[in-house]
Scaffold this motif. Structure first.
Motif, short mmCIF file in Angstrom:
data_model
loop_
_atom_site.label_atom_id
_atom_site.label_comp_id
_atom_site.label_asym_id
_atom_site.label_seq_id
_atom_site.Cartn_x
_atom_site.Cartn_y
_atom_site.Cartn_z
N UNK A 46 0.79 -1.32 0.03
CA UNK A 46 -0.05 0.12 0.04
C UNK A 46 0.82 1.23 0.00
N UNK A 47 1.84 1.23 0.82
CA UNK A 47 2.80 2.47 0.59
C UNK A 47 3.47 2.60 -0.72
N UNK A 48 3.78 1.58 -1.28
CA UNK A 48 4.36 1.69 -2.51
C UNK A 48 3.20 2.31 -3.70
N UNK A 49 2.19 1.83 -3.47
CA UNK A 49 1.28 2.30 -4.40
C UNK A 49 0.73 3.77 -4.25
N UNK A 50 0.77 4.10 -3.00
CA UNK A 50 0.45 5.57 -2.25
C UNK A 50 1.76 6.54 -2.73
N UNK A 51 2.90 6.07 -2.31
CA UNK A 51 3.82 7.11 -2.19
C UNK A 51 5.06 6.80 -3.17
N UNK A 52 5.38 5.67 -3.63
CA UNK A 52 6.62 5.37 -4.40
C UNK A 52 6.23 5.37 -5.91
N UNK A 53 5.50 4.71 -6.12
CA UNK A 53 5.16 4.23 -7.71
C UNK A 53 4.56 5.44 -8.33
N UNK A 54 3.66 6.18 -7.67
CA UNK A 54 3.05 7.39 -8.63
C UNK A 54 4.28 8.39 -8.98
N UNK A 55 5.24 8.86 -8.05
CA UNK A 55 6.17 9.79 -8.44
C UNK A 55 6.89 9.15 -9.57
N UNK A 56 7.25 7.96 -9.54
CA UNK A 56 8.26 7.47 -10.43
C UNK A 56 7.68 7.52 -11.79
N UNK A 57 6.41 7.09 -11.87
CA UNK A 57 5.60 6.92 -13.10
C UNK A 57 5.41 8.44 -13.32
N UNK A 58 5.19 9.57 -12.89
CA UNK A 58 5.03 10.84 -13.27
C UNK A 58 6.21 11.29 -13.96
N UNK A 59 7.75 11.01 -13.34
CA UNK A 59 8.78 11.19 -13.88
C UNK A 59 8.89 10.53 -15.30
N UNK A 60 8.36 9.18 -15.44
CA UNK A 60 8.41 8.62 -16.71
C UNK A 60 7.60 9.40 -17.67
N UNK A 61 6.21 9.79 -17.36
CA UNK A 61 5.64 10.28 -18.06
C UNK A 61 5.93 11.65 -18.63
N UNK A 62 6.86 12.50 -17.89
CA UNK A 62 7.50 13.59 -18.27
C UNK A 62 8.57 13.27 -19.31
#
Length: 161
Positions: A46-62
């Motif tokens: 749950x912590x990875x889904x809330x705090x880790x993965x979205x940030x990494x995916x945002x950087x990938x989207x940029x």
């Protein structure tokens, strides 16, 4: 006229898809308790889904979209949210409906705190309390921008009104 660049089109579609996935992942964390995993593993996932993965995916989207397209998409989303929920005045009925949702969302919390035997055990309790939390947050959006201004004034000392 030059043919469209297929690489740019592919990158745009992939970037928007990754951006959408980054926004959905935190919602998937609500389903983790239903997997029946041990508490430590559930907390980690749950912590990875809330705090880790979205940030990494945002950087990938940029990286896929490019900064200009990313800023344009985020700006359009903010403009849509602002015009939908904040700038237009809401009707009296919508305001009172949001207020009712806000107040009624506290009932499961009090029941769980004062009469826990009335609540279902295990995952049922978590689902009810999570739904109450989401209803509380949803009520702020239903009440509209004028309520947000009232709420903001609670935290700002202005001296005289």
């Amino acid at each position: 006229m030059a043919p469209p660049d297929s690489t740019a089109n592919w990158r745009f579609v992939a970037g928007v898809s990754v951006l959408a996935l980054a926004m959905v992942l935190p919602l998937l964390a609500l389903l983790v308790p239903f997997l029946g995993l041990p508490v430590a593993q559930s907390a980690l996932i749950a912590g990875a889904l809330v705090a880790g993965a979205p940030e990494v995916l945002m950087l990938l989207a940029v990286a896929l979209l490019g900064r200009q397209n990313f800023d344009r998409i985020v700006g359009a989303a903010k403009k849509f949210l602002f015009t939908t929920f904040f700038s237009t005045p809401v009707s009296r009925g919508r305001y009172y409906a949001g207020l009712a949702i806000c107040l009624l969302s506290f009932i499961p919390l009090y029941v769980a705190g004062y009469v826990p035997s009335w609540m279902p055990a295990d995952n049922g309790r978590i689902a009810i309390l999570a739904a109450a939390d989401l209803a509380f947050i949803f009520s702020f959006f239903v009440m509209g921008g004028e309520f947000w201004e009232k709420f903001r004034r609670l935290f700002v000392w202005e001296g005289k009104v």
